[in-house]
Enzyme design. Sequence first.
Site, PDB file in Angstrom:
ATOM      1  N   ASP A   1      -1.597  -2.723 -11.849  1.00 54.67           N
ATOM      2  CA  ASP A   1      -0.621  -2.715 -10.755  1.00 54.67           C
ATOM      3  C   ASP A   1       0.143  -4.043 -10.695  1.00 54.67           C
ATOM      4  O   ASP A   1      -0.195  -5.007 -11.368  1.00 54.67           O
ATOM      5  CB  ASP A   1      -1.329  -2.469  -9.417  1.00 54.67           C
TER       6      ASP A   1
ATOM      7  N   HIS B   1      -9.477   1.535  -1.816  1.00 56.26           N
ATOM      8  CA  HIS B   1      -8.391   1.706  -2.804  1.00 56.26           C
ATOM      9  C   HIS B   1      -8.822   1.159  -4.159  1.00 56.26           C
ATOM     10  O   HIS B   1      -9.674   0.291  -4.261  1.00 56.26           O
ATOM     11  CB  HIS B   1      -7.082   1.081  -2.315  1.00 56.26           C
TER      12      HIS B   1
ATOM     13  N   GLU C   1      -3.775   3.758  -2.543  1.00 58.67           N
ATOM     14  CA  GLU C   1      -4.246   3.658  -1.157  1.00 58.67           C
ATOM     15  C   GLU C   1      -4.748   5.016  -0.674  1.00 58.67           C
ATOM     16  O   GLU C   1      -4.417   6.063  -1.261  1.00 58.67           O
ATOM     17  CB  GLU C   1      -3.079   3.207  -0.257  1.00 58.67           C
TER      18      GLU C   1
HETATM   19  C1  GLP Z   1      -5.902  -5.547  -4.665  1.00 60.77           C
HETATM   20  C2  GLP Z   1      -5.739  -5.050  -6.083  1.00 60.77           C
HETATM   21  C3  GLP Z   1      -6.926  -4.249  -6.544  1.00 60.77           C
HETATM   22  C4  GLP Z   1      -8.193  -5.017  -6.224  1.00 60.77           C
HETATM   23  C5  GLP Z   1      -8.307  -5.167  -4.726  1.00 60.77           C
HETATM   24  C6  GLP Z   1      -9.586  -5.908  -4.339  1.00 60.77           C
HETATM   25  O1  GLP Z   1      -5.467  -4.606  -3.783  1.00 60.77           O
HETATM   26  N1  GLP Z   1      -4.556  -4.213  -6.227  1.00 60.77           N
HETATM   27  O2  GLP Z   1      -6.827  -4.028  -7.947  1.00 60.77           O
HETATM   28  O3  GLP Z   1      -9.341  -4.324  -6.735  1.00 60.77           O
HETATM   29  O4  GLP Z   1      -7.188  -5.890  -4.238  1.00 60.77           O
HETATM   30  O5  GLP Z   1      -9.350  -7.272  -4.520  1.00 60.77           O
HETATM   31  P1  GLP Z   1     -10.538  -8.333  -4.487  1.00 60.77           P
HETATM   32  O6  GLP Z   1     -11.229  -8.210  -5.805  1.00 60.77           O
HETATM   33  O7  GLP Z   1      -9.847  -9.651  -4.308  1.00 60.77           O
HETATM   34  O8  GLP Z   1     -11.428  -7.974  -3.320  1.00 60.77           O
END
Ligand code: GLP
Length: 249
Positions: A67, A138, A143
């Site tokens: 993404d 998500h 989402e």
């Molecule tokens: C973002 C990214 C995801 C990721 C999520 C969790 O939304 N698009 O790919 O898994 O956050 O992030 P974190 O690993 O910082 O908790």
Amino acid sequence: MNVFVYPNSREIGAAVAKKTAALIREKPDAVIGLPTGSSPMDTYAALVELYRTGSVSFRRVRTFNLDEYLGLPASHPQSFRYFMDEHLFRHIDLPPENITFFNGMAEDCTAELARMDRILDTFTTIDLQLVGIGQNGHVAFNEPADVFSGTSAVTVLSESTRAANRRFFRSLDEVPTRALTLGMGQICRANKIVMIACGAKKAEAVHGMLFGPVTPALPASLLRQARDMDVYVDEALHSQIREQFGTEL
Ligand code: GLP
């Protein structure tokens, strides 16, 4: 779905990096899907160390990222491309031409989504897909919704996702409201999915993914149908799930 509990993110990173390097040594032209966020940071640091010590080469590896924020150029410090350059790409011998990334500044989103879908279709197999999980369940930027998305899409970020990612920006206003993301159908194609989930805040999402219904209201739940998936959780998340749900992982 196999669950592995490790004391902390650093030890998870070392374990996931070791397995990733072993896959690459076995299949030097492996196709690997990559996430961003804090969860994979220790894995990327460990992969860089394995590269530096000559344990693995990325010379023939191909990567794609899940993404990108819509409206942020690759040069923006909070763009996902910038994150990947800083935490992985600049430090290893992965050829730039082997990196596939959404263009967050695409004028024509429909064309950009079609471009990514075409590239993903050229990969006969996706050997490994690393993923994190959002607090609302998500995956990538899929989402909670009424339906699962099979292919890439423009997504409107939920307020909880914007709030969770706000820590990387100077203010909430600066957090983009939309993103480009691969769809759950594309993520589930991988031969192997490895999820990294750390911290008590992920308890609801991970518990729902593991034990709740398969529903687009919790996109990660679709991963339960993946052919081969490992979930790495840290002790903080493990004990939160035990306390909150009385469940032993
Ligand atoms: C973002 C990214 C995801 C990721 C999520 C969790 O939304 N698009 O790919 O898994 O956050 O992030 P974190 O690993 O910082 O908790």
